[in-house]
Scaffold this motif. Structure first.
Motif, short mmCIF file in Angstrom:
data_model
loop_
_atom_site.label_atom_id
_atom_site.label_comp_id
_atom_site.label_asym_id
_atom_site.label_seq_id
_atom_site.Cartn_x
_atom_site.Cartn_y
_atom_site.Cartn_z
N TYR A 266 22.41 -8.31 4.74
CA TYR A 266 22.25 -9.81 4.77
C TYR A 266 23.07 -10.48 5.75
O TYR A 266 24.26 -9.87 6.06
N GLU B 36 15.74 -12.12 -8.51
CA GLU B 36 16.26 -10.65 -8.68
C GLU B 36 15.62 -10.01 -9.82
O GLU B 36 15.18 -10.43 -11.11
N LYS B 37 15.28 -8.67 -9.49
CA LYS B 37 14.51 -7.88 -10.35
C LYS B 37 13.25 -8.33 -11.15
O LYS B 37 13.38 -8.27 -12.27
N ILE C 170 16.45 -5.28 0.92
CA ILE C 170 17.55 -4.09 1.16
C ILE C 170 18.83 -4.66 1.32
O ILE C 170 19.04 -5.74 1.76
N TYR D 278 14.55 -4.44 -7.66
CA TYR D 278 15.14 -4.93 -6.55
C TYR D 278 15.07 -6.56 -6.35
O TYR D 278 14.40 -7.10 -7.38
N GLY D 279 15.60 -7.15 -5.40
CA GLY D 279 15.42 -8.58 -5.25
C GLY D 279 14.16 -8.89 -4.48
O GLY D 279 13.87 -7.92 -3.56
N LEU E 155 27.20 -8.94 -7.84
CA LEU E 155 27.17 -8.81 -6.42
C LEU E 155 27.57 -10.38 -5.68
O LEU E 155 28.34 -10.38 -5.01
N GLN F 285 24.31 -13.36 -9.30
CA GLN F 285 23.55 -12.63 -8.24
C GLN F 285 23.46 -13.40 -7.02
O GLN F 285 23.43 -14.57 -6.68
#
Ligand code: G1P
Length: 311
Positions: free
Chosen positions: A211, A194-195, A208, A173-174, A113, A233
């Motif tokens: 951003y 992150e995760k 979510i 998720y982050g 991402l 990331q």
């Protein structure tokens, strides 16, 4: 001093392979899967436009041509509908091509991402911009993006959307470490992971897919090494910005979202989303809802659910 440039552009990463929906996504982008009768990605573009961002850059990849076609004119189809005098469907076809000024750039390789967002650099230039991830749909009645832009206008820096989840969901998720501000729904973000595993998680507030990024994120992304999953990331770049002085484009704020979010990225949530959207459609609900009720009743009866002593 907060940088006061306005947010005018939206970036929509749509280069993912969509493996969770195979075989449907073998030749069709997951972003084009319909929620009732509109592809999921159109709701996302509508959300950006509603927040005043009518310049939309989509980051695509191989096999994503149909996304471009969807937001373009479709002359043959339009002619056929016009010849039939079918104005209603003609309007529906026009809706997506009249929506926004669409731009496209390809993310040559799937490097995450953060890398996808970096592909927007040339188009975005030195302005703050919004990032909207297609898997998360925000209800059109809940003005999350408006609120995030407002927070960015006041504080500068970057702004992420946060939602509280059960601790066992955090690892998907982050996740953000947050500090209260004097506004109930706005927090300062001091760290991001992150995760994370349940033990590593700094809170149960997850990012979510919305951003507002300060353009300083581009320089940071260039230096961000691959992180979770071997990918670059966005969360890691924002972590660096959380620790960067405001004068250098740093500072990360969070908006706590308590509204309606639909996660169309997995099959179960996708099905729920379709049913919920159908239940609110005046053209479908009057027939769909009685059918759904009866279907559930009959289904339960034939499976022995709901009888004496049953839930
Ligand atoms: C991405 C982000 C993650 C964020 C999530 C929201 O993850 O990396 O921080 O919480 O979107 O949907 P992905 O779902 O692409 O793995």
């Amino acid at each position: 001093m907060a940088d006061t440039s306005r947010v005018l552009k939206a970036v929509v990463p749509a280069a993912g392979l969509g493996t969770r929906f195979l075989p449907a996504t073998k030749a069709t982008p997951k972003e084009m899967l319909p929620v009732v009768d509109k592809p999921a990605i159109q709701y996302v573009v509508e959300e950006a436009v509603d927040a005043g961002l009518s310049d939309v850059l989509m980051i695509t990849g191989r096999s994503k041509r149909s996304i471009e076609d969807h937001f373009d004119r479709a002359y043959e189809l339009e002619e056929a509908l016009r010849a039939k005098g079918d104005d209603e469907r003609l309007n529906a076809v026009h809706e997506s091509s009249d929506l926004a000024v669409m731009h496209y750039v390809r993310q040559g390789e799937p490097r995450g991402l953060g890398h996808a967002v970096h592909c927007a650099r040339q188009h975005v230039g030195n302005e703050p911009f919004a990032v909207l991830l297609g898997d998360d749909m925000i209800d059109a009645r809940d003005k999350l993006l408006h609120r995030m832009i407002e927070v960015r206008d006041r504080h500068g820096g970057s702004v992420i959307a946060l939602m509280e989840v059960e601790p066992d969901q955090v690892s998907s998720y982050g996740c953000a470490a947050i500090e209260a501000t004097d506004e109930d729904d706005v927090v300062r973000v001091s760290d991001l992971v992150e995760k994370p595993s349940a033990e590593e998680a700094p809170s149960n507030w997850i990012i979510i897919g919305r951003y507002i990024c300060d353009p300083a994120v581009f320089d940071v992304l260039e230096k961000t090494p691959p992180g979770r999953g071997g990918e670059i990331q966005l969360t890691d770049a924002l972590r660096t910005l959380a620790d960067t002085p405001a004068g250098q484009g740093g500072g990360v704020y969070g908006v706590k979202f308590r509204g309606r979010r639909y996660d169309t990225g997995n099959k179960l949530e996708y099905l729920r989303t379709v049913v919920q959207f159908a239940s609110e459609r005046p053209d479908l609900a009057p027939e769909f809802m009685p059918w759904l009720r009866q279907f559930v009743r009959e289904h339960d009866a034939s499976n022995g659910v709901g009888g004496p002593g049953q839930p």
